[in-house]
Write an enzyme that holds these catalytic residues in place. Structure first.
Site, PDB file in Angstrom:
ATOM      1  N   GLU A 153       0.841  -1.191   0.000  1.00 20.91           N
ATOM      2  CA  GLU A 153       0.000   0.000   0.000  1.00 20.91           C
ATOM      3  C   GLU A 153       0.877   1.243   0.000  1.00 20.91           C
ATOM      4  OE1 GLU A 153      -2.773   2.580   3.041  1.00 20.91           O
ATOM      5  OE2 GLU A 153      -2.647   0.413   3.376  1.00 20.91           O
ATOM      6  N   ARG A 175       0.470  10.345   0.338  1.00 22.39           N
ATOM      7  CA  ARG A 175       0.831  11.413   1.260  1.00 22.39           C
ATOM      8  C   ARG A 175       2.028  12.228   0.781  1.00 22.39           C
ATOM      9  NH1 ARG A 175       0.700   7.914   6.929  1.00 22.39           N
ATOM     10  NH2 ARG A 175      -1.294   6.842   6.526  1.00 22.39           N
ATOM     11  N   THR A 189      -4.587   6.176   1.739  1.00 23.46           N
ATOM     12  CA  THR A 189      -4.897   7.576   2.058  1.00 23.46           C
ATOM     13  C   THR A 189      -5.656   8.246   0.908  1.00 23.46           C
ATOM     14  OG1 THR A 189      -2.738   7.563   3.186  1.00 23.46           O
ATOM     15  CG2 THR A 189      -3.984   9.610   3.246  1.00 23.46           C
ATOM     16  N   LYS A 219     -11.041  -1.846   6.423  1.00 24.49           N
ATOM     17  CA  LYS A 219      -9.894  -1.538   7.269  1.00 24.49           C
ATOM     18  C   LYS A 219     -10.419  -0.966   8.577  1.00 24.49           C
ATOM     19  CE  LYS A 219      -7.397   2.265   6.556  1.00 24.49           C
ATOM     20  NZ  LYS A 219      -6.330   3.218   6.148  1.00 24.49           N
TER      21      LYS A 219
END
Length: 207
Positions: free
Chosen positions: A40, A44, A68, A128
């Protein structure tokens, strides 16, 4: 691959914050060599999408996704870069609709039973748990397993190499998310052998 298959393909899904795109391929190769194939890459940093593209094109064994994701347009950007799945810290109707329209596998973030039920209503049965530590982690997952046994979770946030085995032993946990597999200092130094060793340890956490 569907998201549940992707989750079952790993013990730990490393949460990668890649600052320098030149680190992307050697980092991914080091993790894959250690037995961690599902990666993953969080959105960011400015290098994130380029890193996803580099991994997708140069590391055949990797199953690369993005994390994100907080804006609908990021799903298309991620898929164009070569990502096969996306992870969000939470879920909104707009994000759910955008993921379906894009056709990318989505692992939506939830923290409460109400959020989990809302995600089920949107058609998602893999989620998640985030932030896991603040949400109750092991105790919360055990509690959710009773009324919501159909959900497969990936607890992320505060998970460590010490806490991971107990989480992975739960029937409603497919994998865990963790940032400890790619420490900033090891990435900066290019200690790929060290990262492979961490990956190998993580790959063996599920008894």
């Amino acid at each position: 691959m569907q998201i549940r298959d992707i989750m079952r393909s790993c013990t730990v899904m490393p949460v990668l914050v890649i600052e320098n795109v030149e680190h992307a391929v050697p980092l991914a190769k080091a993790l894959v060599e250690g037995g961690i194939r599902v990666l993953e890459v969080t959105l960011r940093t400015d290098a994130a999408l380029a890193a996803v593209k580099a991994i997708a094109e140069n590391v055949p064994g990797a199953i690369v996704g993005v994390g994100t994701v907080v804006r609908p347009e990021q799903f298309v950007q991620a898929k164009e870069a070569g990502a096969v799945f996306a992870v969000t810290p939470g879920l909104t109707p707009k994000l759910a609709a955008a993921a379906r329209e894009c056709g990318i596998e989505l692992l939506p973030g939830v923290m409460t039973p109400s959020e989990a039920i809302a995600a089920l209503e949107e058609g998602f049965d893999a989620m998640k748990l985030f932030p896991a530590e603040q949400a109750g982690s092991l105790a919360m997952l055990k509690a959710l397993g009773g009324p919501l046994p159909q959900i497969l979770f990936c607890p992320t946030g505060g998970v460590s190499v010490e806490s991971a085995p107990k989480l992975l032993a739960l029937p409603n946990v497919g994998c865990v998310g963790g940032s400890w597999l790619a420490p900033k200092d090891m990435v900066a130094k290019g200690d790929w052998a060290g990262i492979t060793a961490l990956a190998r340890e993580a790959a063996g956490l599920r008894g």
